[in-house]
Design a protein around this motif. Sequence first.
Motif, mmCIF file in Angstrom:
data_model
loop_
_atom_site.group_PDB
_atom_site.id
_atom_site.type_symbol
_atom_site.label_atom_id
_atom_site.label_comp_id
_atom_site.label_asym_id
_atom_site.label_seq_id
_atom_site.Cartn_x
_atom_site.Cartn_y
_atom_site.Cartn_z
ATOM 1 N N THR A 97 0.840 -1.190 0.000
ATOM 2 C CA THR A 97 0.000 0.000 0.000
ATOM 3 C C THR A 97 0.882 1.250 0.000
ATOM 4 O OG1 THR A 97 -1.701 -1.144 1.282
ATOM 5 C CG2 THR A 97 -1.811 1.253 1.224
ATOM 6 N N ILE A 98 0.635 2.146 -0.951
ATOM 7 C CA ILE A 98 1.321 3.436 -1.015
ATOM 8 C C ILE A 98 0.245 4.506 -1.115
ATOM 9 C CG2 ILE A 98 2.993 4.870 -2.237
ATOM 10 C CD1 ILE A 98 4.079 2.300 -3.533
ATOM 11 N N MET A 99 0.167 5.368 -0.123
ATOM 12 C CA MET A 99 -0.855 6.409 -0.120
ATOM 13 C C MET A 99 -0.249 7.775 0.192
ATOM 14 S SD MET A 99 -4.123 4.665 1.793
ATOM 15 C CE MET A 99 -5.011 3.285 1.045
ATOM 16 N N ILE A 100 -0.905 8.791 -0.332
ATOM 17 C CA ILE A 100 -0.556 10.180 -0.027
ATOM 18 C C ILE A 100 -1.751 10.790 0.691
ATOM 19 C CG2 ILE A 100 0.027 12.441 -0.962
ATOM 20 C CD1 ILE A 100 1.056 10.918 -3.483
ATOM 21 N N ALA A 101 -1.523 11.340 1.878
ATOM 22 C CA ALA A 101 -2.590 11.998 2.632
ATOM 23 C C ALA A 101 -2.289 13.486 2.739
ATOM 24 C CB ALA A 101 -2.716 11.388 4.024
ATOM 25 N N SER A 102 -3.228 14.312 2.330
ATOM 26 C CA SER A 102 -3.076 15.764 2.493
ATOM 27 C C SER A 102 -4.046 16.234 3.564
ATOM 28 C CB SER A 102 -3.344 16.500 1.175
ATOM 29 O OG SER A 102 -4.721 16.528 0.869
ATOM 30 N N ILE A 103 -3.549 17.035 4.494
ATOM 31 C CA ILE A 103 -4.373 17.583 5.574
ATOM 32 C C ILE A 103 -4.493 19.081 5.373
ATOM 33 C CG2 ILE A 103 -4.627 17.884 8.063
ATOM 34 C CD1 ILE A 103 -2.768 15.481 8.438
ATOM 35 N N ASP A 104 -5.712 19.549 5.179
ATOM 36 C CA ASP A 104 -5.961 20.984 5.085
ATOM 37 C C ASP A 104 -5.785 21.562 6.484
ATOM 38 O OD1 ASP A 104 -7.308 23.544 5.160
ATOM 39 O OD2 ASP A 104 -8.242 23.024 3.260
ATOM 40 N N GLU A 105 -4.796 22.416 6.667
ATOM 41 C CA GLU A 105 -4.461 22.919 7.997
ATOM 42 C C GLU A 105 -5.520 23.864 8.555
ATOM 43 O OE1 GLU A 105 -0.526 24.462 7.290
ATOM 44 O OE2 GLU A 105 0.404 22.557 7.832
ATOM 45 N N ASP A 106 -6.420 24.349 7.693
ATOM 46 C CA ASP A 106 -7.493 25.231 8.162
ATOM 47 C C ASP A 106 -8.760 24.446 8.487
ATOM 48 O OD1 ASP A 106 -5.898 27.555 7.788
ATOM 49 O OD2 ASP A 106 -6.343 27.486 5.638
ATOM 50 N N THR A 107 -9.212 23.614 7.568
ATOM 51 C CA THR A 107 -10.475 22.892 7.742
ATOM 52 C C THR A 107 -10.304 21.526 8.383
ATOM 53 O OG1 THR A 107 -10.394 21.791 5.579
ATOM 54 C CG2 THR A 107 -11.327 24.030 5.658
ATOM 55 N N LYS A 108 -9.064 20.992 8.422
ATOM 56 C CA LYS A 108 -8.747 19.653 8.945
ATOM 57 C C LYS A 108 -9.298 18.526 8.059
ATOM 58 C CE LYS A 108 -6.736 21.564 12.422
ATOM 59 N NZ LYS A 108 -5.256 21.673 12.434
ATOM 60 N N GLU A 109 -9.690 18.853 6.823
ATOM 61 C CA GLU A 109 -10.136 17.799 5.913
ATOM 62 C C GLU A 109 -8.923 17.004 5.424
ATOM 63 O OE1 GLU A 109 -12.942 17.278 1.965
ATOM 64 O OE2 GLU A 109 -11.527 18.948 2.012
ATOM 65 N N VAL A 110 -9.059 15.687 5.423
ATOM 66 C CA VAL A 110 -7.987 14.803 4.966
ATOM 67 C C VAL A 110 -8.407 14.139 3.663
ATOM 68 C CG1 VAL A 110 -6.540 12.829 5.532
ATOM 69 C CG2 VAL A 110 -7.343 14.343 7.361
ATOM 70 N N LYS A 111 -7.589 14.291 2.644
ATOM 71 C CA LYS A 111 -7.825 13.603 1.374
ATOM 72 C C LYS A 111 -6.729 12.552 1.179
ATOM 73 C CE LYS A 111 -10.356 17.133 -1.202
ATOM 74 N NZ LYS A 111 -10.427 17.884 -2.481
ATOM 75 N N ILE A 112 -7.123 11.419 0.620
ATOM 76 C CA ILE A 112 -6.172 10.319 0.433
ATOM 77 C C ILE A 112 -6.167 9.865 -1.014
ATOM 78 C CG2 ILE A 112 -5.648 7.919 1.022
ATOM 79 C CD1 ILE A 112 -6.704 8.433 3.803
ATOM 80 N N VAL A 113 -4.967 9.687 -1.549
ATOM 81 C CA VAL A 113 -4.789 9.157 -2.896
ATOM 82 C C VAL A 113 -3.920 7.907 -2.812
ATOM 83 C CG1 VAL A 113 -3.747 9.544 -5.160
ATOM 84 C CG2 VAL A 113 -5.058 11.366 -4.074
ATOM 85 N N SER A 114 -4.392 6.814 -3.406
ATOM 86 C CA SER A 114 -3.605 5.588 -3.487
ATOM 87 C C SER A 114 -2.738 5.637 -4.740
ATOM 88 C CB SER A 114 -4.521 4.361 -3.579
ATOM 89 O OG SER A 114 -5.398 4.266 -2.487
ATOM 90 N N ILE A 115 -1.457 5.360 -4.580
ATOM 91 C CA ILE A 115 -0.555 5.248 -5.718
ATOM 92 C C ILE A 115 -0.460 3.766 -6.084
ATOM 93 C CG2 ILE A 115 1.768 5.687 -6.608
ATOM 94 C CD1 ILE A 115 0.196 8.218 -5.858
#
Length: 361
Positions: A97-115
């Motif tokens: 499993t290889i994933m990239i997680a981005s955390i919006d530092e203002d809203t705290k929303e986490v988005k995940i993309v699988s590579i």
Amino acid sequence: MKQGRTLKGAKAERAAKKRRAKRRRRAFVLVAEIFTLFILLGIGYVMNKYDKFQLNLLGEDDILFNEGVEQEHYKTIALFGSDSREGQLEAGTHADTIMIASIDEDTKEVKIVSIYRDLLTMQTNGKIKKANNAYFNAGPKDAINMLNKNFDLDIEDYVTVDFGAMAAVVDLLGGIEIDVTKAEAEEMNQYIGETAEAVGKKSSRIKSGLQTLNGVEAVTYSRIRKNVGGDYGRTERQRLVIQKLVEKVKQTDISTLNKIIDEVFSQVSTSFTLKEIISLAAGVMQYELGDTSGFPFERTDGSIEGIGSVVIPLGVVENVEELHTFLYPKDTDYVTSDTVKDIAKEIEMLSGYTRADYKEE
């Protein structure tokens, strides 16, 4: 490529200035004091558990990123799932499993993309290989640098979890509810015994339908790919399992979370310092899992001599631009780096595919 952790230092300085400005505007002193007390209690708890991790603190010269790359409003983390059977989470283990997680530092929303692990990428040594080759050959440091180099990212930290840890978490949370198709159940029954042996637990045959999967079953569900969508289907199932786990964790009591930490942290490798973990932990209940996806967005399958079966991006530059739009919607001024453009030329020459050529077909 630019080296070092100067990017993190610059971000910290900007963040500190913003915090100082906000403090001057605070009016509700009592609320602030109560919140501070809560955080201090949390800090003591995290400090007590920190030494359970397999720590791999990366040095100043370890991290590489393309010139000019910086996401101001986001924290980006690499997530790896290892096939380790014995808790060995460095080089020599496959990153299933290889994933990239981005955390919006203002809203705290986490988005995940699988590579996709078979994706054609340029390694740090300049060779074109599958994406999971970096972790196997040189561990998380090279895997991070591979992601930064190919996708114009500014990842500086990672978390790796092995089979046993995931199975333990699912069991301690009481299982997760999944609607298993007939084809998935048949495939799971081919491998569930192997998974059970790897994590030291018992297993039984799976039937199709909506059901609560235990740890062994959830791990097996996350790993199957033959006859059930290949690598694309597998990454979708992995993201679904994460979504279900996040939902369960938010409803879990402190006692259960403590058990999870005691049992699982020793099976987790990370580059986060104690200070960074405390910072992340302070906002954990505010985080919301947003959209998830697989990368590349436009792709095809192929086979390349010396590499094997691979996932081929249809338009490297276009896919990377779409990745930034997905992970960082606030950063609208992103421009593809020369490094990514050069990688695109090599991959397109090797594979024979560009997005334009594919659409013409």
